[in-house]
Scaffold this active site. Structure first.
Site, PDB file in Angstrom:
ATOM      1  N   LYS A  78       0.849  -1.203   0.000  1.00  0.00           N
ATOM      2  CA  LYS A  78       0.000   0.000   0.000  1.00  0.00           C
ATOM      3  C   LYS A  78       0.881   1.248   0.000  1.00  0.00           C
ATOM      4  O   LYS A  78       1.928   1.266   0.674  1.00  0.00           O
ATOM      5  CB  LYS A  78      -0.918  -0.023   1.235  1.00  0.00           C
ATOM      6  N   SER A 153      -9.744   1.807   2.688  1.00  0.00           N
ATOM      7  CA  SER A 153      -8.868   2.542   1.807  1.00  0.00           C
ATOM      8  C   SER A 153      -7.811   1.688   1.097  1.00  0.00           C
ATOM      9  O   SER A 153      -7.213   2.149   0.130  1.00  0.00           O
ATOM     10  CB  SER A 153      -8.152   3.633   2.605  1.00  0.00           C
ATOM     11  N   SER A 177      -9.935  -0.520   6.882  1.00  0.00           N
ATOM     12  CA  SER A 177      -9.342  -0.402   5.545  1.00  0.00           C
ATOM     13  C   SER A 177      -8.635  -1.635   5.000  1.00  0.00           C
ATOM     14  O   SER A 177      -8.277  -1.655   3.823  1.00  0.00           O
ATOM     15  CB  SER A 177      -8.364   0.760   5.515  1.00  0.00           C
TER      16      SER A 177
HETATM   17  N1  GLN Z   1     -13.228   4.140   6.096  1.00  0.00           N
HETATM   18  C1  GLN Z   1     -12.656   4.598   7.309  1.00  0.00           C
HETATM   19  C2  GLN Z   1     -12.247   6.046   7.170  1.00  0.00           C
HETATM   20  O1  GLN Z   1     -12.585   6.626   6.210  1.00  0.00           O
HETATM   21  C3  GLN Z   1     -11.478   3.742   7.681  1.00  0.00           C
HETATM   22  C4  GLN Z   1     -10.285   4.004   6.877  1.00  0.00           C
HETATM   23  C5  GLN Z   1      -9.096   3.200   7.300  1.00  0.00           C
HETATM   24  O2  GLN Z   1      -9.219   2.171   7.962  1.00  0.00           O
HETATM   25  N2  GLN Z   1      -7.915   3.704   6.961  1.00  0.00           N
HETATM   26  O3  GLN Z   1     -11.626   6.608   8.000  1.00  0.00           O
END
Ligand code: GLN
Length: 487
Positions: A78, A153, A177
């Site tokens: 990532k 994400s 994410s």
């Molecule tokens: N969807 C969540 C957010 O927008 C979690 C994102 C994540 O785990 N990095 O913060």
């Protein structure tokens, strides 16, 4: 096709000398050339370096020295995990040209194990989002249905694994994410206990919630990757003082006298009926394996999303203050004074969602509001954690859906941040409590989209969590793959 195989399958072939690491890399890049135009999982590809690393892995295999499960295995990373000499953009304009001068601890560990790095994957900018649509670079498409999001994400990592554009990948999970994109793309995703994997070199979003973890084709591969990256790191002050553990060792051993908890409050409004039936079927699979099913209660579950959207933005607003146009990354060159330089650099460098979080967080932390928001949220966070600890007095693991729906359409939720935030209801509480949880493919919707099931364990229960996940995987025998060619 070698690109379609799991780590453990390739490892067998490599040690028997039936294949060479270079052949796997070549096959992966052949696959990337076919699929990437449609999927758009990668921000950066590192083919030349990958071939070099494959050569080094081959040398090790020939000499029979220093061989691990990961020697010669191509992985995707990532793009918020620092890689020495390779761009690490966080899918943000503000870091578009940032080349870290060091490796994150997890990268060091993987390199020591002899992996081959294929490239850096797309994500929501600074990991803020649930669909990868917040990337400043491109939108990643779900390999199961190109009109749908891969989740986020870590959407690029999940899509790359699902489309066989890498063998396995690393993602990061602050509120879901790793697990939500794993669920949307039909792969395995593990968020380890907070403190289990070093965060050194992970670009910080919300430091009390962030964890790095694997996205893989199966549970065995998740155990292999976790074994390589878990353990104490003196460079991360929140890293737990734990010994190195081999999570693959007892994977095949049956877990006896298992008690699984189902959550009374999980039957929320908005839970798709197909998700409900898939999770119910998953619970039946576990009970057929001999598990006792117990109903548990998490009375503060309802507050989790609200608490998260105070704590995560508050930490983000503080972490992202470093992008000021001075130290690294993008700088607006037209500014006439220092204030203008800060202002213009940040206005142009950050996307809308990141700005929204910075403003929310700055407000929540400001004088006069701190006690009402951040302090209150931290107190409720403790209650949520206690709910889990209490539930784990009655059961060994808790089963919930990963997300309320299968993958949604690209564009469907971008203009409605609240809807987007609410879709993390099952994953966010786990980060707030610092627990480990795994997302496993559990079935397909009638539209042919994967649906995941989440197994949550007590702190540092990864070894047993993976054992249970492995048993579930064997019993369910989910073998579906996306049919990218026909799209
Ligand atoms: N969807 C969540 C957010 O927008 C979690 C994102 C994540 O785990 N990095 O913060």
């Amino acid at each position: 096709m070698l690109a379609g195989k799991a780590i453990h399958e390739l490892h067998e072939l490599l040690i028997k000398k039936e294949i060479r690491p270079q052949e796997i890399v070549e096959d992966i890049f052949k696959r990337i050339k076919q699929a990437e135009e449609k999927v758009k999982a990668y921000i950066t590809l590192t083919e030349e370096m990958a071939l070099k690393q494959a050569q080094e892995a081959e040398n090790r295999l020939i000499k029979g020295e220093n061989i691990s499960f990961l020697t010669g295995i191509p992985l995707a990373i990532k793009d918020n995990i620092c890689t020495n000499g390779i761009k690490t953009t966080c899918a943000s304009k503000i870091l578009a040209d940032f080349i870290p001068p060091y490796d994150a601890t997890v990268i060091k560990q993987l390199k020591a194990a002899g992996v081959v790095i294929i490239g850096k994957t797309n994500m929501d900018e600074f990991a803020m989002g649930s669909s990868t649509e917040n990337s400043a670079i491109q939108i990643t498409h779900n390999p199961w249905d190109l009109e749908r999001v891969p989740g986020g994400s870590s959407g690029g990592s999940a899509a790359a694994v699902a489309a066989d554009e890498c063998i396995a990948a690393l993602g990061s999970d602050t509120g879901g994410s790793i697990r939500q994109p794993a669920s949307f793309c039909g792969v395995v995703g593990l968020k380890p206990t907070y403190g289990c994997v070093s965060r050194f070199g992970l670009v910080a979003f919300a430091s009390s919630l962030d964890q790095i973890g694997p996205l893989t084709k199966d549970v065995t591969d998740a155990a292999i990757l976790l074994t390589a990256i878990a353990g104490h790191d003196p460079n991360d002050s929140t890293s737990a003082p734990m010994k190195k553990e081999d999570y693959t060792q007892n994977l095949h051993k049956e877990v006896k006298k298992l008690r699984v908890g189902i959550v009374r409050e999980a039957m929320i409004e908005g839970l798709a009926s197909e998700v409900k039936t898939t999770v119910e079927h998953g619970i039946k699979v576990l009970s057929d394996l001999g598990a006792e099913v117990i109903e548990v209660s998490l009375p503060h579950l309802d507050y989790a999303v609200a608490v998260y959207y105070i704590i995560a933005p508050a930490e983000a607003s503080s972490n992202l203050a470093r992008y000021d146009g001075v130290k690294y990354g993008f700088r607006d060159k037209t500014a006439k004074n220092l204030f203008e330089m800060y202002c213009q650099t940040r206005s142009q460098g950050f996307g809308a969602e990141v700005k929204r979080r910075i403003m929310l967080g700055t407000y929540a932390l400001s004088a006069g509001y701190y006690d009402a928001y951040y302090k209150k949220a931290s107190q409720v966070r403790t209650l949520i954690k206690q709910d889990f600890l209490h539930a784990f007095e009655q059961c060994d693991f808790i089963i919930t859906p990963v997300a309320p729906t299968p993958a949604f359409k690209i564009g469907e939720k971008v203009d409605d941040p609240l809807q987007m935030y609410l879709s993390d209801i099952f994953t966010i509480p786990i980060n707030l409590a610092g627990l480990p949880a795994i997302s496993l493919p559990a079935g397909l919707s009638k539209d042919g989209l994967p649906i995941g099931l989440q197994i949550i364990g007590p702190h540092f229960s990864e070894a047993r969590l993976l054992q249970v996940a492995y048993q579930f995987e064997q019993a369910l025998d989910f073998k579906e793959k996306p049919k990218l060619e026909e799209d």
